[in-house]
Design an enzyme around this catalytic site. Structure first.
Site, PDB file in Angstrom:
ATOM      1  CD  GLU A  90      33.376  51.957  33.987  1.00 46.53           C
ATOM      2  OE1 GLU A  90      33.117  51.070  33.832  1.00 46.53           O
ATOM      3  OE2 GLU A  90      32.369  52.913  34.393  1.00 46.53           O
TER       4      GLU A  90
ATOM      5  CG  ASP B 130      32.417  44.924  33.558  1.00 51.10           C
ATOM      6  OD1 ASP B 130      31.748  46.128  33.898  1.00 51.10           O
ATOM      7  OD2 ASP B 130      33.271  44.454  34.467  1.00 51.10           O
TER       8      ASP B 130
END
Length: 438
Positions: free
Chosen positions: A77, A305
């Site tokens: 990420e 998220d």
């Protein structure tokens, strides 16, 4: 700072950057001075990459990594986000260092996972996990294509070839998973024998949560950035242009289904049809109150998220505008919800109906389990302003401009996730998050 803007200047555009090559500087539209905006963007970039609370670290003459400081690891990420930021800001040395580290330590060079990346590594490169998290590959591919478009492929790294290699590896391929005892609650036992591994679910053409037997059964709304597929279709030159454009279409359709019609909120994870995850109550979870729908473990809540979804939809709107009417309505809907909670006081986790989670529904971070007014969500709700025309948008943008990224009173501080989302939002709102054309 005085706001002298008229509403006409806040009218969202109806064509995207793919077509026009133009991007709004919302800060300037709202009365901020261009020089101040440029300086602020540089300051926020410096906070992430060069300041005392930086999350970027160089290794030797040619490598570098982005670290989730509070978890003391490097994640696909953060590495892929760092590469996207670097190519957008024309920071070639940072980009190349991050890519070399990712390829050297994270990317599998052989076996069933060839081309995929181990999603979490220690900062010395040792793997914490072997499997991939699909959003990392999504960003790696897109950032590499942009690097190819911006810098060419003959400066030491063939960016396009690297992107094409990943694109080829993420196609469905057969593998035999390692034996595992039992199954994951709600998903049944592990399947025996050979299985297919893929980043994009072949049946729905939607991105998987993870490209493996378990994570391929569902998706994560925050992984859906349809415009990235359009980038692949235009410049990957992998012979799959029509397929990638269809993936973009399917991804937009999915977001309509995954987002609560009243609040604009979405769950952390989702079934491919957009419905909530069907997972049983875990041991220790409280029984639901009479008449209350079971909340289980909170995977159906809007939380970390999920913060990315407003900004991701804003990106698709800015670049493609293929779903502009719905996106404009969505932008105002989600801002209306957070406005109702207080622009300077809203929490960072909610149930998708807008009620406040309790107990084990609250996802902890950095050893703390607490609802906060997190700058990461302040950032993404502000980024949604590029889609909006209501007056409330100015308050969200001002809140981001004035927010200080500093430790909370109890000592919690997230230089990594909050810092990266904050930087992305400043890039969006200053017109510096762009399609890099060939």
């Amino acid at each position: 700072m005085a706001m002298t803007i008229q509403m006409k200047a806040l009218t969202p555009w109806i064509k995207g950057g793919f077509e026009t090559g133009k991007y709004r500087n919302v800060f300037v539209e709202m009365g901020y001075q261009p020089d101040a905006v440029d300086a602020k963007l540089k300051e926020v970039f410096n906070d992430v990459f060069r300041g005392p609370n930086k999350v970027y670290f160089e290794v030797g003459d040619s490598l570098g990594y982005v670290s989730d400081i509070k978890n003391n690891d490097a994640r696909t990420e953060g590495m892929s986000y760092g590469m996207m930021i670097a190519v957008q800001m024309n920071e070639k040395d940072i980009f190349d260092r991050l890519w070399r580290w990712s390829k050297k330590y994270m990317q599998h060079q052989s076996g069933s996972r060839e081309g995929y990346f181990a999603w979490s590594c220690k900062t010395d490169g040792t793997h914490n996990a072997e499997g991939a998290a699909s959003d990392g590959e999504l960003y790696f591919i897109t950032a590499l294509i942009f690097a190819s478009n911006r810098w060419g492929n003959d400066t030491g790294i063939n960016y396009k070839a690297e992107a094409q290699h990943i694109l080829n590896c993420i196609q469905p391929k057969e593998y035999t998973p390692e034996p595992r005892q039992g199954g994951f609650p709600g998903f049944g036992p592990q399947q025996d024998g050979p299985q297919k591994m893929y980043l994009i679910d072949p049946e729905t053409q939607l991105i998987t949560f993870t490209p493996d037997g378990f994570g391929q059964r569902f998706t994560d709304p925050s992984y859906h950035i349809p415009a990235f597929y359009e980038v692949w279709a235009k410049w990957a030159d992998d012979g799959r242009s029509d397929y990638w454009m269809e993936c973009a279409k399917k991804s937009r359709e999915f977001l309509h289904k995954a987002i609560n019609e009243k609040t604009g909120l979405n769950g952390d994870m989702s079934q491919y049809d957009g419905s909530e995850m069907q997972m049983p109550r875990f041991p220790g979870m409280p029984e639901p109150k009479e008449g209350e729908k079971p909340r289980r473990n909170g995977v159906n809540n809007f939380r970390y998220d999920s913060w990315r979804v407003p900004m991701n939809i804003a990106l698709d709107y800015e670049w493609s505008c293929a779903d502009g009417e719905w996106q404009r309505q969505y932008g105002e809907k989600i801002q209306n919800f957070f406005y109702s909670q207080g622009v300077n006081t809203f929490f960072d986790q909610y149930r998708t109906d807008g009620t406040i989670p309790e107990g084990d529904e609250i996802l902890q971070a950095g050893g703390f389990k607490k609802l906060r007014h997190s700058i990461g969500l302040v950032a993404t709700t502000a980024a949604a302003s590029v889609m909006c025309s209501h007056d409330k948008s100015k308050e969200f943008v001002d809140a981001l401009w004035n927010a200080k990224h500093e430790p909370f009173d109890d000592g919690y501080f997230d230089a990594y996730y909050d810092g990266l989302l904050r930087l992305f939002a400043f890039m969006h709102l200053s017109g510096n998050y762009r399609v890099i054309q060939r």
